[in-house]
Design a protein around this motif. Structure first.
Motif, short mmCIF file in Angstrom:
data_model
loop_
_atom_site.label_atom_id
_atom_site.label_comp_id
_atom_site.label_asym_id
_atom_site.label_seq_id
_atom_site.Cartn_x
_atom_site.Cartn_y
_atom_site.Cartn_z
N ILE A 192 0.84 -1.20 0.00
CA ILE A 192 0.00 0.00 0.00
C ILE A 192 0.87 1.25 0.00
O ILE A 192 0.60 2.22 -0.73
N GLN A 193 1.94 1.23 0.81
CA GLN A 193 2.86 2.36 0.83
C GLN A 193 3.44 2.61 -0.57
O GLN A 193 3.51 3.75 -1.05
N LYS A 194 3.86 1.53 -1.22
CA LYS A 194 4.45 1.64 -2.56
C LYS A 194 3.43 2.15 -3.57
O LYS A 194 3.75 2.99 -4.43
N LEU A 195 2.20 1.66 -3.48
CA LEU A 195 1.14 2.11 -4.38
C LEU A 195 0.96 3.62 -4.29
O LEU A 195 0.83 4.31 -5.31
N TYR A 196 0.92 4.13 -3.07
CA TYR A 196 0.69 5.57 -2.89
C TYR A 196 1.88 6.40 -3.36
O TYR A 196 1.69 7.44 -4.02
N LEU A 197 3.08 5.98 -3.05
CA LEU A 197 4.24 6.76 -3.46
C LEU A 197 4.35 6.83 -4.98
O LEU A 197 4.70 7.88 -5.55
N THR A 198 4.04 5.72 -5.67
CA THR A 198 4.13 5.68 -7.12
C THR A 198 2.97 6.37 -7.80
O THR A 198 3.14 7.14 -8.75
N ASN A 199 1.75 6.12 -7.32
CA ASN A 199 0.54 6.57 -8.00
C ASN A 199 0.00 7.91 -7.50
O ASN A 199 -0.70 8.60 -8.23
N VAL A 200 0.31 8.25 -6.25
CA VAL A 200 -0.17 9.51 -5.69
C VAL A 200 0.98 10.49 -5.51
O VAL A 200 0.85 11.69 -5.77
N GLY A 201 2.12 9.98 -5.07
CA GLY A 201 3.29 10.84 -4.91
C GLY A 201 3.66 11.08 -3.47
O GLY A 201 4.72 11.63 -3.18
N ILE A 202 2.77 10.70 -2.55
CA ILE A 202 3.04 10.83 -1.12
C ILE A 202 2.53 9.57 -0.43
O ILE A 202 1.77 8.79 -1.01
N SER A 203 2.95 9.36 0.79
CA SER A 203 2.57 8.17 1.53
C SER A 203 1.10 8.23 1.93
O SER A 203 0.49 9.31 1.93
N PRO A 204 0.51 7.09 2.30
CA PRO A 204 -0.89 7.11 2.76
C PRO A 204 -1.09 8.05 3.95
O PRO A 204 -2.09 8.77 4.01
N SER A 205 -0.15 8.03 4.90
CA SER A 205 -0.30 8.89 6.08
C SER A 205 -0.21 10.37 5.70
O SER A 205 -0.95 11.20 6.24
N ALA A 206 0.67 10.70 4.75
CA ALA A 206 0.79 12.10 4.30
C ALA A 206 -0.47 12.53 3.57
O ALA A 206 -0.95 13.67 3.74
N PHE A 207 -1.04 11.63 2.76
CA PHE A 207 -2.27 11.96 2.05
C PHE A 207 -3.42 12.15 3.04
O PHE A 207 -4.22 13.09 2.91
N ALA A 208 -3.50 11.29 4.04
CA ALA A 208 -4.54 11.43 5.06
C ALA A 208 -4.39 12.76 5.80
O ALA A 208 -5.38 13.42 6.14
N ALA A 209 -3.14 13.18 6.04
CA ALA A 209 -2.89 14.45 6.72
C ALA A 209 -3.36 15.64 5.87
O ALA A 209 -3.90 16.61 6.40
N VAL A 210 -3.16 15.55 4.55
CA VAL A 210 -3.64 16.61 3.66
C VAL A 210 -5.16 16.67 3.66
O VAL A 210 -5.75 17.76 3.67
N ILE A 211 -5.81 15.52 3.65
CA ILE A 211 -7.27 15.48 3.68
C ILE A 211 -7.78 16.09 4.97
O ILE A 211 -8.73 16.89 4.98
N ARG A 212 -7.16 15.71 6.09
CA ARG A 212 -7.57 16.27 7.39
C ARG A 212 -7.34 17.78 7.41
O ARG A 212 -8.18 18.54 7.90
N PHE A 213 -6.20 18.22 6.87
CA PHE A 213 -5.93 19.66 6.79
C PHE A 213 -7.02 20.38 6.01
O PHE A 213 -7.49 21.45 6.41
N ASN A 214 -7.43 19.81 4.87
CA ASN A 214 -8.44 20.47 4.05
C ASN A 214 -9.79 20.55 4.75
O ASN A 214 -10.52 21.53 4.58
N LYS A 215 -10.11 19.54 5.54
CA LYS A 215 -11.34 19.62 6.32
C LYS A 215 -11.25 20.77 7.32
O LYS A 215 -12.18 21.56 7.48
N SER A 216 -10.09 20.88 7.99
CA SER A 216 -9.92 21.96 8.96
C SER A 216 -9.92 23.32 8.27
O SER A 216 -10.47 24.29 8.80
N LEU A 217 -9.31 23.40 7.08
CA LEU A 217 -9.26 24.67 6.35
C LEU A 217 -10.66 25.16 6.01
O LEU A 217 -10.95 26.36 6.15
N GLN A 218 -11.52 24.26 5.56
CA GLN A 218 -12.89 24.67 5.23
C GLN A 218 -13.59 25.24 6.46
O GLN A 218 -14.34 26.21 6.37
N MET A 219 -13.34 24.64 7.63
CA MET A 219 -13.97 25.13 8.85
C MET A 219 -13.37 26.47 9.28
O MET A 219 -14.09 27.36 9.75
#
Length: 272
Positions: free
Chosen positions: A188-215
């Motif tokens: 899963i880690q490899k999938l994200y680094l290759t296909n998304v560009g960041i790790s699953p945990s980093a992507f989850a952090a960006v999603i959480r950040f965006n939720k907080s930003l909207q609020m």
């Protein structure tokens, strides 16, 4: 102006947006979106992206990868750009290099595919209407999609994995995700680094950040309330994470919106 993609590309591209800057902007905060953006300068105006303090003038065609570091934008009045906003799991369908090579970087597409990018830019600039420009861009994406068709299966796999934790902005339980999907944590880690560009945990952090930003930008809720609603340990943890992404605090972000109004934020952040 925002235009939806064709049905064939809708699973992979969120939208096409034309942004025209009415006033000179200098060092405006650019928030990480979780998307990948292909940005085409259709006006000849001057712009620059400053990522983690390093400035790069915007070329004719730029690929802006995932952002996890403080980023600023400087743009001259009258600059117009056409942006294709690509879903985070789909970038690998259009670009040959691993997506991790584009993370926290504004890449000149001439360095990635010189002849193809030159031809694409020339045809877009010769087109005499916005819709013709988008049609040319769509034809390019469809050609790339056909070329990289063997990657669709993995892109869909990443999309499915993301859906499982996008519904929970609070935490990413990688062992549980691996068990539920039947895949190993390492794969899963490899999938994200290759296909998304960041790790699953980093992507989850960006999603959480965006939720907080909207609020932060759209509600009067206190920072403490936002922190707990978005799954941060406490207000201090929330402020630290917000500043890690943007270089500013949530309070400064909220004050900037009041000062500069939503139209500017929409322009700078491509309809964030």
């Amino acid at each position: 102006m925002q235009i939806l993609p064709s049905a064939s590309l809708a699973p992979y591209i969120k939208s096409y947006t034309v942004v025209t800057i009415d006033n000179d902007l200098r060092d405006e905060v650019f928030y990480p979106s979780g998307y990948i953006d292909l940005i085409i300068n259709i006006s000849g105006g001057a712009a620059a992206t400053i990522i983690n303090g390093k400035r790069k003038d915007t070329p004719d065609i730029e690929l802006l990868g995932h952002l996890t570091l403080p980023t600023r934008l400087t743009v001259a009045q009258g600059t117009s750009v056409l942006i294709a906003r690509i879903y985070p799991y789909a970038g690998t369908l259009f670009f040959s290099d691993p997506l991790s090579e584009f993370t926290n970087y504004a890449t000149d597409m001439y360095d990635v595919a010189k002849s193809g990018s030159t031809d694409l830019y020339d045809r877009i600039m010769f087109a005499d209407s916005l819709y013709k420009k988008i049609n040319i861009l769509e034809a390019y994406f469809l050609q790339q999609l056909k070329k990289n068709g063997n990657r669709v299966k993995k892109a869909i796999m990443v999309q499915a994995l993301s859906q499982q934790f996008l519904m929970n902005h609070h935490t990413l339980d990688l062992p549980a995700l691996a068990q539920a999907s039947g895949l190993s944590e390492r794969y899963i880690q490899k999938l994200y680094l290759t296909n998304v560009g960041i790790s699953p945990s980093a992507f989850a952090a960006v999603i959480r950040f965006n939720k907080s930003l909207q609020m932060v930008l759209n509600t009067p809720e206190s920072l403490t309330t936002i922190a707990y609603d978005c799954g941060y340990y406490d207000q201090a943890h929330f402020i630290k994470e917000f500043k890690k992404f943007t270089g500013i605090t949530p309070s400064v972000s909220r004050q900037s919106l009041i000062k500069n109004d939503m139209d500017l934020q929409q322009a700078v952040n491509i309809g964030f």
